[in-house]
Design a protein around this motif. Structure first.
Motif, short mmCIF file in Angstrom:
data_model
loop_
_atom_site.label_atom_id
_atom_site.label_comp_id
_atom_site.label_asym_id
_atom_site.label_seq_id
_atom_site.Cartn_x
_atom_site.Cartn_y
_atom_site.Cartn_z
N ARG A 133 0.82 -1.22 0.00
CA ARG A 133 0.00 0.00 0.00
C ARG A 133 0.85 1.27 0.00
N VAL A 134 2.15 1.12 -0.20
CA VAL A 134 3.05 2.28 -0.21
C VAL A 134 3.48 2.53 -1.65
N HIS A 135 3.18 3.73 -2.15
CA HIS A 135 3.37 4.03 -3.58
C HIS A 135 4.32 5.20 -3.79
N PRO A 136 5.64 4.98 -3.61
CA PRO A 136 6.57 6.07 -3.93
C PRO A 136 6.58 6.34 -5.44
N MET A 137 6.90 7.55 -5.81
CA MET A 137 7.03 7.86 -7.24
C MET A 137 8.33 7.22 -7.76
N PRO A 138 8.40 6.94 -9.07
CA PRO A 138 9.61 6.31 -9.61
C PRO A 138 10.85 7.18 -9.41
N ALA A 139 11.99 6.52 -9.33
CA ALA A 139 13.27 7.23 -9.16
C ALA A 139 13.99 7.32 -10.50
#
Ligand SMILES: O=C(O)[C@H](O)[C@@H](O)[C@H](O)[C@H](O)COP(=O)(O)O
Length: 236
Positions: free
Chosen positions: A103-109
Motif C-alpha cells: 500500500r506504499v506508492h513512492p514515485m519512480p526514481a
C-alpha cells in the motif's frame, strides 16, 4: 476553508500529527475502509512524520495497514539519494509504524528504465482513478505546492494529466515529478502545512484566494485546512 494557527513549528507538527491520526481513525470507523493519503516532502512535513512515528506508542487507534500512501511530488533522483521525499518520509514513519509495503506508492526514481516523462506516466497509471481522502501539501515562500511553481510551465499549462514531469524547477533539484492541480483538487480534503516568517506573505495571499499562486489554486472538495505556525500567520 479552515485556518488553524499553532505556536511554533514543533507545535504545528504536533497539531497536524494529532489531527491526521484523528481523521484517519474516523474514516476507518467503517471496517472496510482503506484511507487514501497523499504525503508531501519538505522540512515541516518531516517534523510532522517524526511526531506521528513518536506518538505511535500512545495512540494505536489508526490501523496503518489500511492506509494507502501516495506522494504529491518527488525529486527525480536515484533511489538511494537522500533528496528523495519518499526515502525521507519512510525512514521516519517506518521506524515505529507498521506499513503494508503493497500500500506504499513512492514515485519512480531516476536511473530506472523510464525517463522523467515516462516515470510521470507510470505513476499516473498506478494512481488510476484513485482520489485522496486527505492530500497533505507543504508550501514554498513563492507559493509553490508539490512541484507546481508560480510563473513556471508546471503551473501555466492547462493539463488533463494527473501527474507530470517538471524540468527547471526553481527549487533544486531541477527535475521532479508532481501531481497536477486538477488531481489535487479532486481530494476530499487538502491540508496545507506551513511554517516560517518567509512564507507569511504567500500564505496570506493564498488564503485570500490569489489564484496566481499554486497554493491559492488548491482546495479540497469537502474541506481545505491551512495549518500555520505563528510566523507563517503573521501577515494575515
Ligand atoms: O519536494 C519538495 O520540495 C516539496 O514537496 C515541496 O513542495 C515542499 O513541500 C515545500 O517546498 C515546502 O518545504 P519546506 O517545508 O521544507 O519549506
Amino acid at each position: 476553508m479552515t485556518v488553524v494557527t499553532s505556536g511554533d513549528a514543533d507545535e504545528l507538527a504536533a497539531t497536524v500529527a494529532h489531527q491526521l491520526r484523528r481523521s484517519i481513525s474516523q474514516l476507518q470507523a467503517d471496517p472496510d475502509r482503506v484511507v487514501q493519503l497523499c504525503l508531501t516532502g519538505g522540512r515541516i512535513a518531516n517534523r510532522m512524520y517524526r511526531q506521528l512515528a513518536d506518538g505511535q506508542g500512545d495512540d494505536n487507534t489508526v490501523d496503518w495497514k489500511r492506509v494507502e500512501f501516495w506522494w504529491g511530488d518527488e525529486r527525480f533522483v536515484a533511489t538511494e539519494s537522500p533528496d528523495r521525499n519518499a526515502g525521507q518520509t519512510l525512514a521516519l514513519l517506518a521506524a515505529t509504524i507498521p506499513l503494508d509495503p503493497a500500500r506504499v506508492h513512492p514515485m519512480p526514481a531516476e536511473g530506472g528504465q523510464a525517463d522523467l516523462n515516462q516515470a510521470a506516466m507510470q505513476y499516473a497509471a498506478e494512481l488510476g482513478d484513485i482520489r485522496f481522502d486527505i492530500c497533505l501539501l507543504g508550501m514554498g515562500p513563492d507559493g509553490h505546492v508539490a512541484s507546481i511553481f508560480p510563473d513556471h510551465p508546471s503551473f501555466e499549462q492547462d493539463t488533463s494529466f494527473t501527474v507530470v514531469g517538471v524540468t527547471d524547477s526553481p527549487k533544486p533539484p531541477p527535475e521532479r515529478i508532481s501531481l497536477t492541480i486538477p488531481v489535487i483538487n479532486q481530494s476530499a480534503e487538502v491540508w496545507l502545512i506551513v511554517a516560517g516568517a518567509e512564507k507569511a506573505d504567500a500564505a496570506a495571499r493564498a488564503i485570500d484566494g490569489d489564484e496566481n499562486l499554486p497554493a491559492g489554486a488548491v482546495h479540497g472538495r469537502l474541506r481545505t485546512v491551512w495549518f500555520l505556525d505563528e510566523d507563517a500567520a503573521a501577515d494575515r
